[in-house]
Each structure stands twice: as C-alpha cells, then as structure tokens.
Design an enzyme around this catalytic site. Structure first.
Site, PDB file in Angstrom:
ATOM      1  N   HIS A  97       0.856  -1.188   0.000  1.00 52.61           N
ATOM      2  CA  HIS A  97       0.000   0.000   0.000  1.00 52.61           C
ATOM      3  C   HIS A  97       0.894   1.241   0.000  1.00 52.61           C
ATOM      4  CE1 HIS A  97      -2.786   3.107   1.226  1.00 52.61           C
ATOM      5  NE2 HIS A  97      -3.747   2.302   0.814  1.00 52.61           N
ATOM      6  N   GLU A 169      -3.935   2.149  -7.442  1.00 48.49           N
ATOM      7  CA  GLU A 169      -4.331   3.247  -6.556  1.00 48.49           C
ATOM      8  C   GLU A 169      -3.471   4.479  -6.830  1.00 48.49           C
ATOM      9  OE1 GLU A 169      -6.512   1.712  -2.854  1.00 48.49           O
ATOM     10  OE2 GLU A 169      -4.378   1.649  -2.402  1.00 48.49           O
ATOM     11  N   GLY A 175      -7.603   9.080  -0.275  1.00 51.17           N
ATOM     12  CA  GLY A 175      -7.988   9.906   0.862  1.00 51.17           C
ATOM     13  C   GLY A 175      -8.170  11.373   0.532  1.00 51.17           C
ATOM     14  N   SER A 214     -10.454   7.081  -3.218  1.00 55.28           N
ATOM     15  CA  SER A 214     -11.674   7.885  -3.089  1.00 55.28           C
ATOM     16  C   SER A 214     -12.904   7.229  -3.726  1.00 55.28           C
ATOM     17  CB  SER A 214     -11.455   9.300  -3.649  1.00 55.28           C
ATOM     18  OG  SER A 214     -10.476   9.980  -2.876  1.00 55.28           O
TER      19      SER A 214
HETATM   20  P1  PGA Z   1      -9.539   5.990   0.147  1.00 54.01           P
HETATM   21  O1  PGA Z   1      -8.309   4.986   0.403  1.00 54.01           O
HETATM   22  O2  PGA Z   1     -10.675   5.156  -0.367  1.00 54.01           O
HETATM   23  O3  PGA Z   1      -9.809   6.593   1.495  1.00 54.01           O
HETATM   24  O4  PGA Z   1      -9.071   6.985  -0.854  1.00 54.01           O
HETATM   25  C1  PGA Z   1      -8.040   3.961  -0.515  1.00 54.01           C
HETATM   26  C2  PGA Z   1      -6.865   3.167  -0.028  1.00 54.01           C
HETATM   27  O5  PGA Z   1      -5.956   3.718   0.581  1.00 54.01           O
HETATM   28  O6  PGA Z   1      -6.813   1.941  -0.249  1.00 54.01           O
END
Ligand code: PGA
Length: 254
Positions: A97, A169, A175, A214
């Site tokens: 991640h 991602e 976030g 998000s």
């Molecule tokens: P988020 O995070 O949905 O809050 O953007 C995704 C993630 O970090 O896997």
C-alpha cells in the site's frame, strides 16, 4: 469485468478496535446484499483480525491483513508472519500500500519477496501500485506502474500469477476525494492487465485488477462497470458499514 468475479475490499487502515470491529461486522452483514457474485473482504488492523474472522465465519466475508513479513519467522521485532495470520483465519493480505511505501519504507525489493511468500503460505495477495501526481504530470505513470508490477510479481511462479490481485491506486486519489476519471482508471488498469498478460496470457485473462482511491457509494457503479476493473479497494468509505455495503452492491450489479 468479463467473467472475473469482482473483489471489493475495505481497507480500514489504523481504525477500529476489536470491539468496534465486531459491531461493524454485525451491521455490515445485515446491510450486505444477499448475492453471492462478489467477493467481499475486510482488511483489518492486526489486533482486530481474529475478532473479524470470528464474526464473519460462515457469512462469506473474508478477512485480510494490511501487511505481512516475507520471512516465516525470525528476529524481526514488531513484524507478523503468514502463519500468524493464517492461524487467525485470515484469507489474504494487502501488500505495498502506498502508505506503507511512503511512511514505512516498504520497497519493491521487499514486495518481490512478500508476494510469493503470501501465495506460498496460502494467503491471497493484493499488490498495490500507483503513481504520484508529479509522476502523472511528467508522463511517468506507465513507467512507474511497469516497474512496480514487474518487480512485485518477479518471483511469482507463472502458473500462479493470476492469483495475485493488483490494486491500481493513484496516490493523488487516496484519501483526497479526487477520484480518477473513468478514462484514467480504465487506461491504467488495462495497462496493468497487459503487463500481466505479457508474462502469461492465461494469467492476463483471469487476474483481478482493482481500482482504489476515493471510491464512494456515489462513484462506485461507474468505476466498477469499466471493462478491466474487477473490483475496488476502499479506504475511507469502508469505515461505515452502510457505505461499504452499498459499494459491494454496486459491484454485484449484473
Ligand atoms: P480511500 O483509500 O478510499 O480513502 O481513498 C483507498 C486506499 O488507501 O486503499
């Protein structure tokens, strides 16, 4: 999404005690659609894994960890092995991640060991990849993804490549509330699938590539309908069982 089964995974990050996790699972199970065509997983903190596994048992809900050490055992203070996770009823593990890469020094070199170690132990890995905003602006997205995917999968036996889920991602979308456009998501996810297909055509057809960054109940259906997107890795919106159930429901729409 072809005939690949969708995977919707909620990444709680450093949220929820074991007691909070138990209450969450009860609410989630009540809210989840009674359909069996989506794999739903909760990626819980280490301390809540056992509680989630117990509450989820028999309900088709999988429990994933958020990290794992590549060695089976040893002098690695503060680390957790695959066997420790399996004993708790954990089915899979998120690896690489961007928060682990950025804040805790996770490297592609370590991931090249972790991904095959998870598979060998019987855990389903979700390998996370994605570019920063600067890399996207500089036109370096594909170079970054190629490097992360190829290194993360380097030691995975070809016959097992299709078992690794890959989560695209974009770091600028995590976030931030700034979700990738459907075009951006499809382009990156199909590029990732092509990278896997170059190593094994069969794996390219079955490998699940998820989108993360998000994802909300409002935008999930559009993202999950993209031809190469096979599910979602959901952070913030997974903290509420109602929102997470709505995203899982969006993935199970025929
Ligand atoms: P988020 O995070 O949905 O809050 O953007 C995704 C993630 O970090 O896997």
């Amino acid at each position: 999404m072809a005939d690949r089964r969708a995977l919707v995974a909620g990444n709680w990050k450093m949220h929820k005690t074991a007691a909070e996790a138990r209450a969450y699972v009860a609410e989630l199970l009540a809210a989840l659609p009674a359909r069996a065509d989506v794999d739903v997983a909760l990626c819980a903190p280490f301390t809540a894994l056992g509680a989630v596994a117990q509450a989820a048992v028999g309900h088709g809900l999988a429990v994933y960890a958020q990290n794992m050490h590549e060695q089976a055992a040893g002098a690695f203070t503060g680390e957790i092995s695959a066997a420790m996770l399996l004993e708790l009823g954990v089915a899979g593990v998120v690896l690489g991640h961007s928060e682990r890469r950025t804040h805790f020094g996770e490297t592609d070199r370590a991931l090249a060991q972790k991904v095959p170690a998870a598979l060998a132990a019987g855990l389903a890995p979700i390998l996370c990849v994605g570019e920063t905003e600067e890399e996207r602006i500089a036109g370096d997205t594909e170079r970054k993804l190629r490097h992360q995917v190829q290194e993360g999968l380097e030691h995975v036996p070809r016959s097992r490549l299709g078992e690794v889920a890959i989560a695209y991602e974009p770091i600028w979308a995590i976030g931030t509330g700034r979700v990738a456009s459907p075009e951006q998501a499809q382009e990156a996810v199909s590029f990732i699938r092509a990278l896997v297909a170059a190593a094994s055509a069969a794996a390219g057809r079955v490998v699940r590539v998820l989108y993360g960054g998000s994802v909300t109940p409002e935008n999930a259906a559009e993202l999950l309908a993209l031809p190469d997107v096979d599910g979602a890795l959901v952070g913030g919106a997974s903290l509420d069982p109602g929102s997470f159930a709505a995203i899982a429901a969006a993935a199970s729409t025929p």
